[in-house]
Design an enzyme around this catalytic site. Structure first.
Site, mmCIF file in Angstrom:
data_model
loop_
_atom_site.group_PDB
_atom_site.id
_atom_site.type_symbol
_atom_site.label_atom_id
_atom_site.label_comp_id
_atom_site.label_asym_id
_atom_site.label_seq_id
_atom_site.Cartn_x
_atom_site.Cartn_y
_atom_site.Cartn_z
ATOM 1 N N GLU A 158 -18.030 67.090 33.943
ATOM 2 C CA GLU A 158 -19.064 67.695 33.099
ATOM 3 C C GLU A 158 -20.296 66.804 33.070
ATOM 4 O OE1 GLU A 158 -19.030 70.874 31.504
ATOM 5 O OE2 GLU A 158 -17.586 70.808 33.135
ATOM 6 N N HIS A 202 -50.048 119.982 20.337
ATOM 7 C CA HIS A 202 -50.651 118.915 19.528
ATOM 8 C C HIS A 202 -50.087 118.841 18.106
ATOM 9 C CE1 HIS A 202 -53.985 120.574 22.088
ATOM 10 N NE2 HIS A 202 -53.631 121.686 21.483
ATOM 11 N N TYR A 229 -44.538 118.902 13.870
ATOM 12 C CA TYR A 229 -43.172 118.420 13.642
ATOM 13 C C TYR A 229 -42.210 119.599 13.842
ATOM 14 C CZ TYR A 229 -38.758 117.138 11.692
ATOM 15 O OH TYR A 229 -37.422 116.935 11.564
HETATM 16 C C1 UD1 Z 1 -18.955 75.473 31.293
HETATM 17 C C2 UD1 Z 1 -18.145 74.527 32.196
HETATM 18 C C3 UD1 Z 1 -19.084 73.913 33.223
HETATM 19 C C4 UD1 Z 1 -19.779 74.987 34.018
HETATM 20 C C5 UD1 Z 1 -20.480 76.006 33.099
HETATM 21 C C6 UD1 Z 1 -20.919 77.200 33.904
HETATM 22 C C7 UD1 Z 1 -16.310 73.594 30.838
HETATM 23 C C8 UD1 Z 1 -15.835 72.414 30.087
HETATM 24 N N1 UD1 Z 1 -17.546 73.506 31.373
HETATM 25 O O1 UD1 Z 1 -19.917 74.684 30.605
HETATM 26 O O2 UD1 Z 1 -18.358 73.090 34.104
HETATM 27 O O3 UD1 Z 1 -20.734 74.406 34.890
HETATM 28 O O4 UD1 Z 1 -19.548 76.482 32.101
HETATM 29 O O5 UD1 Z 1 -21.635 78.113 33.119
HETATM 30 O O6 UD1 Z 1 -15.595 74.558 30.955
HETATM 31 N N2 UD1 Z 1 -15.623 79.035 25.113
HETATM 32 C C9 UD1 Z 1 -14.445 79.450 24.526
HETATM 33 N N3 UD1 Z 1 -13.796 78.600 23.701
HETATM 34 C C10 UD1 Z 1 -14.236 77.343 23.445
HETATM 35 C C11 UD1 Z 1 -15.419 76.913 24.063
HETATM 36 C C12 UD1 Z 1 -16.088 77.777 24.896
HETATM 37 O O7 UD1 Z 1 -14.026 80.589 24.732
HETATM 38 O O8 UD1 Z 1 -13.564 76.627 22.678
HETATM 39 C C13 UD1 Z 1 -16.337 79.994 25.985
HETATM 40 C C14 UD1 Z 1 -17.799 80.169 25.608
HETATM 41 O O9 UD1 Z 1 -17.925 81.227 24.652
HETATM 42 C C15 UD1 Z 1 -18.446 80.494 26.940
HETATM 43 C C16 UD1 Z 1 -17.554 79.789 27.961
HETATM 44 O O10 UD1 Z 1 -16.351 79.481 27.305
HETATM 45 O O11 UD1 Z 1 -18.419 81.881 27.207
HETATM 46 C C17 UD1 Z 1 -18.183 78.500 28.481
HETATM 47 O O12 UD1 Z 1 -18.422 77.631 27.376
HETATM 48 P P1 UD1 Z 1 -19.794 76.859 27.222
HETATM 49 O O13 UD1 Z 1 -19.731 76.060 25.976
HETATM 50 O O14 UD1 Z 1 -20.935 77.750 27.421
HETATM 51 O O15 UD1 Z 1 -19.646 75.865 28.475
HETATM 52 P P2 UD1 Z 1 -20.792 75.245 29.363
HETATM 53 O O16 UD1 Z 1 -21.364 74.054 28.686
HETATM 54 O O17 UD1 Z 1 -21.713 76.273 29.822
#
Ligand code: UD1
Ligand code: CA
Length: 491
Positions: free
Chosen positions: A167, A371, A374
């Site tokens: 990450e 014109h 309603y």
């Molecule tokens: C994530 C990826 C990253 C990738 C990117 C692509 C991880 C740790 N990172 O980062 O490697 O490049 O997506 O877009 O996976 N979500 C849950 N539950 C949680 C947290 C998040 O369902 O507890 C869902 C969010 O709603 C979202 C998705 O997972 O739809 C991704 O989470 P987000 O926090 O957006 O991750 P990114 O920082 O984008």
């Protein structure tokens, strides 16, 4: 591999913290659909029948919206913070849930994120094919970004094979230079996923269970050229960018798929599912929404919005008109500035002109309301002309009532029809009439106070007014002189 054997898991349980909003990003509208629905539709389009959307409990209100399709289920993530926790919730739902989804240990699971609404369905198909062909435990989709800020980086070993994903927050200075990023799309079977997810810990800078940890040496990445489709919505700025890409892409597809003419592809707002046709012309600042379809040769001028409506061939929509849940026949002319609220049906070559509002009404062929009118809860036949300023008074303060106006009729200007009322074919209504009774065929309906002319009125009136004014002035002058006198004494 038949895609119907695959189960899609859309992870969308995050807290949307970076959005700085009172709403969750999952429920933001992109076009006429919420963000997560775009992911659902792309998976369905890729042939995936069973989809589990993982939400958090605060998003329960979107469950019914998402599950209108039988193949879509919602699971809730209540524990294990992080993207891995969301997938665990999805797998638990499969194992314990009350559903009809056929699955075994070897069923492939395609995982994607609910905040990436622009992914093409064939990206999912290609990733699944890649999984089948490579025969490895885990595959992921990657892409190259010139600015990879915020994304997980795909770390490869010296021989070029995938090692892991790191990450952004946890990356070393060297790893931050990697431009190949994790898109958040993965495929693995249930057994493999369960095994790998069981090993994931929280030893990272966010103290979260990272789904990216399922990627280990031996995993394979399929790299996609079109990076734009992986735009993730994490902030409001990302959302603005996603909207821009979405509408521009749809404008180009509208030209390419249907042979439409779009005057300015950067300034039209056409939803993904809108159907066009050859030589449909769209001027700037036009919005076409939902399940709208537009027939050949139709022209839509600036500032108009059409929602869930069917528009036939060679229709002209003049500037600033709004059409909602209505059907327009061939050759119809609308506007400028007409407002068609839901439930109208207009016959061929009919006309609804300037500043006309209509709702739940129908016009027959060649009928015109040119014109300032309603027309509500009204059925009008064909070849009828409705005069300027006509009002159907459909509401009595408690209930709505219907007005019927037949064919080949003429409604004069400034007529008020108090519903319920029935005006037969071949009738006329005199200007200014308030219609309270049915009008039979061939009759003229007229209700007017008879006009009388008062001779020499104007001269007498003006004279009287003038002398009134003069005497008022004279009396004001007196009172001013009286008031001023005492001040002079004090000086
Ligand atoms: C994530 C990826 C990253 C990738 C990117 C692509 C991880 C740790 N990172 O980062 O490697 O490049 O997506 O877009 O996976 N979500 C849950 N539950 C949680 C947290 C998040 O369902 O507890 C869902 C969010 O709603 C979202 C998705 O997972 O739809 C991704 O989470 P987000 O926090 O957006 O991750 P990114 O920082 O984008
Ligand atoms: Ca994201």
């Amino acid at each position: 591999m038949p895609k119907q054997d695959t189960i899609g898991i859309i992870i969308a349980a995050g807290n949307s913290t970076r959005m700085n909003s009172n709403y969750y990003k999952q429920e933001y509208m992109l076009g006429s659909k919420i963000l997560v629905q775009h992911a659902v539709d792309a998976l369905k389009h890729a042939g995936i029948q069973w989809i589990i959307v993982v939400l958090n409990k605060k998003l329960e209100h979107i469950e019914n919206y998402l599950t209108q399709d039988d193949g879509v289920h919602v699971a809730y993530q209540t524990a294990m913070k992080g993207t891995a926790g969301a997938v665990v919730a999805g797998i638990n739902f499969l194992n314990n849930g009350n559903h009809k989804i056929n699955h075994s240990n070897t069923t492939p699971i395609l995982i994607t994120c609910g905040d990436m609404p622009l992914i093409n369905s064939n990206t999912y198909t290609k990733t699944l094919d890649f999984y089948t062909n490579k025969g490895v435990d885990v595959v992921l989709a990657s892409t190259e970004l010139t600015n990879p800020f915020g994304y997980g980086r795909v770390v490869r070993n010296l021989s070029g094979s995938v090692d892991k994903i790191v990450e952004h927050k946890d990356a070393s200075a060297n790893e931050l230079k990697i431009t190949e990023v994790n898109t958040g799309v993965y495929v693995a079977n249930i057994q493999t996923l369960s095994k790998l997810l069981g090993k994931i810990g929280t030893a990272n800078s966010s103290n979260e269970y990272y789904l990216t940890d399922i990627v280990t040496p031996g995993s394979k990445a399929l790299t996609f050229d079109d990076a734009e489709q992986f735009t993730g919505v994490n902030t409001k700025e990302d959302f603005a960018l996603a909207l821009k890409i979405y509408y521009k892409r749809n404008a180009i597809m509208f030209i390419r798929n249907f042979g439409a003419i779009v005057m300015d592809i950067d300034n039209v707002y056409i939803d993904h599912d809108v159907q066009g046709a050859k030589d449909v012309t769209v001027y700037p600042n036009v919005t076409l929404q939902g399940t709208t379809s537009i027939g050949e040769g139709t022209t839509i001028h600036s500032g108009s919005r059409v929602q869930n409506s069917t528009i036939d061939k060679n229709v002209t929509l003049l500037d600033g008109s709004i059409i909602i849940d209505s059907t327009l026949g061939e050759g119809t002319t609308i506007g400028p500035y007409a407002y068609l609220r839901p439930g109208n049906s207009l016959g061929t070559n009919s006309k609804v002109g300037t500043f006309v509002e209509m709702k739940k009404s129908s016009l027959g062929n060649n009928t015109k309301v040119p014109h300032l009118a309603y027309i509500g809860d009204t059925i009008v036949g064909s070849n009828t002309n409705i005069g300027c300023g006509t009002i159907t008074a459909n509401y009595d303060g408690l209930n709505k009532h219907t007005t019927k106006i037949g064919s080949n009729s003429f409604v004069g200007s400034g007529v008020t029809l108090i519903a319920p009322v029935d005006v037969s074919d071949n009738s006329m209504i005199a200007a200014g009439t308030v219609v309270t009774q049915d009008i039979p065929s061939d009759a003229l309906g007229i209700s007017r106070t008879p006009q009388r002319n008062i001779d020499s009125f104007v001269e007498r009136y003006r004279k009287a007014k003038a002398s009134q004014k003069a005497s008022q002035k004279a009396s004001q002058g007196e009172s001013i002189t009286r008031k001023k006198a005492p001040r002079k004494v004090h000086k």
